[in-house]
Design an enzyme around this catalytic site. Sequence first.
Site, PDB file in Angstrom:
ATOM      1  N   ARG A  15       0.836  -1.199   0.000  1.00 52.26           N
ATOM      2  CA  ARG A  15       0.000   0.000   0.000  1.00 52.26           C
ATOM      3  C   ARG A  15       0.875   1.255   0.000  1.00 52.26           C
ATOM      4  O   ARG A  15       2.066   1.212   0.287  1.00 52.26           O
ATOM      5  CB  ARG A  15      -0.913   0.014   1.230  1.00 52.26           C
ATOM      6  N   LYS A  75       1.698   1.930   7.463  1.00 52.78           N
ATOM      7  CA  LYS A  75       2.000   1.158   8.661  1.00 52.78           C
ATOM      8  C   LYS A  75       2.975   1.898   9.565  1.00 52.78           C
ATOM      9  O   LYS A  75       3.680   2.814   9.148  1.00 52.78           O
ATOM     10  CB  LYS A  75       2.575  -0.205   8.288  1.00 52.78           C
ATOM     11  N   TYR A  94      -1.098   4.458  10.690  1.00 51.56           N
ATOM     12  CA  TYR A  94      -1.523   3.479  11.687  1.00 51.56           C
ATOM     13  C   TYR A  94      -0.364   3.269  12.648  1.00 51.56           C
ATOM     14  O   TYR A  94       0.786   3.110  12.233  1.00 51.56           O
ATOM     15  CB  TYR A  94      -1.888   2.140  11.039  1.00 51.56           C
ATOM     16  N   HIS A  96      -0.941   1.655  16.405  1.00 57.28           N
ATOM     17  CA  HIS A  96      -1.197   0.496  17.278  1.00 57.28           C
ATOM     18  C   HIS A  96      -0.171   0.435  18.406  1.00 57.28           C
ATOM     19  O   HIS A  96       0.463  -0.592  18.643  1.00 57.28           O
ATOM     20  CB  HIS A  96      -1.180  -0.798  16.454  1.00 57.28           C
ATOM     21  N   GLU A 118      -6.005   4.825  13.522  1.00 63.97           N
ATOM     22  CA  GLU A 118      -6.983   3.945  14.177  1.00 63.97           C
ATOM     23  C   GLU A 118      -7.665   4.556  15.389  1.00 63.97           C
ATOM     24  O   GLU A 118      -8.618   3.968  15.916  1.00 63.97           O
ATOM     25  CB  GLU A 118      -6.316   2.612  14.567  1.00 63.97           C
ATOM     26  N   ASP A 270      -2.765  -6.646  15.342  1.00 65.52           N
ATOM     27  CA  ASP A 270      -2.132  -5.319  15.428  1.00 65.52           C
ATOM     28  C   ASP A 270      -2.189  -4.762  16.839  1.00 65.52           C
ATOM     29  O   ASP A 270      -1.324  -3.979  17.238  1.00 65.52           O
ATOM     30  CB  ASP A 270      -2.808  -4.334  14.473  1.00 65.52           C
TER      31      ASP A 270
END
Length: 372
Positions: A15, A75, A94, A96, A118, A270
């Site tokens: 991505r 990520k 993101y 996490h 998120e 995650d």
Amino acid sequence: MRVGVPTEVKNNEFRVSCTPAIVRELTARGHEVLVQQGAGVGSGITDVDYAAAGARLLPRAREVWEGSDLVLKVKEPVSGEYPFLREGLTLFTYLHLAADRPLTEALLVSGTRALAYETVRAPDASLPLLMPMSEIAGRLSLTVAAYHLMRDEGGAGILLSGVPGTPRGRVVVIGAGTAGSSAVDMAVGARSEVTVLDVDAARLRQVEAHHPGAVTTLVSTRDTIAAAVAGADVVIGSVLVPGARAPKLVTDDMVQTMRPGSVLVDIAIDQGGCFEGSRPTTHDAPTFQVHGTTFYCVANMPGAVPRTATTALTSATMRHVLELAERGPAGAVDASPALAQGVNTWDGHLVNAAVGAALDLPVTTPSDLIGT
């Protein structure tokens, strides 16, 4: 503002965080966009496409990170990217963090202002930047489970739909949020026997209303989970506590009661995973065995379908990217309650309470730092 788009480096992550459409919007407003060469290739976007939209192409990741005020990623940074973190940099991706102490500490030490996709939360309490990836992961979960059920993959040799005269496969979905509901849709479409568990009875009613007569819904308790898991061919864990570490709901003792060759897919990996035996895996080595069952715990499942995932993700993030560029990080966070909840670290302070609780770290109230 200078906005940077480095190439993703996580295993099999194809991505990209910014499309030419976003580049055009940013450059039309007077901002500069720095894109690492090859960043979009995995998603079908060429360097020529970015250049035509007004981006400046740079050969190395370091040049993109060091030349940018705002870095967009998909990520979380991996350890090799930690040296790029610095004071004065804003990172939007993101994160996490509840399951990643090293990254949390790297962000705090560096003073990076980190906003997590998120934890951006809309006024209706939904998670608009997590939702599209949850939908993709939920739909993929049944695909990978069905594949690993095949005997040549070490599975029990079961076709989830069955054929006339044979039993259908039994799928258990734990968690009826976005990812879980998407997994249920796929499982029902595959003509499996489907059981879904959640602590929220209202969500269970929604699932039942969407699939009348096609699913069994159960309020999630230790006993109901244990009974459902024991009879399952596939268990999909899709439990989410926004920003926090996922609770461990399926114990190894429960797994031991399952038929050898059964498959468990942990979409919550995650956030640490919701199975006791879970540990993050990669697309290169996606599975491992626990008591004769197959665990699939890939932490970036949507990376396997980057053309779909990149379009879905950037369509959701674009308005926030433009807001960050136009107003600056502090101004954007002050103007947008949704974006304010995305702030995880700010100038060396941790401001996300769920992450603080998970990692036992002190938390600063956002208003003390940002004025919102």
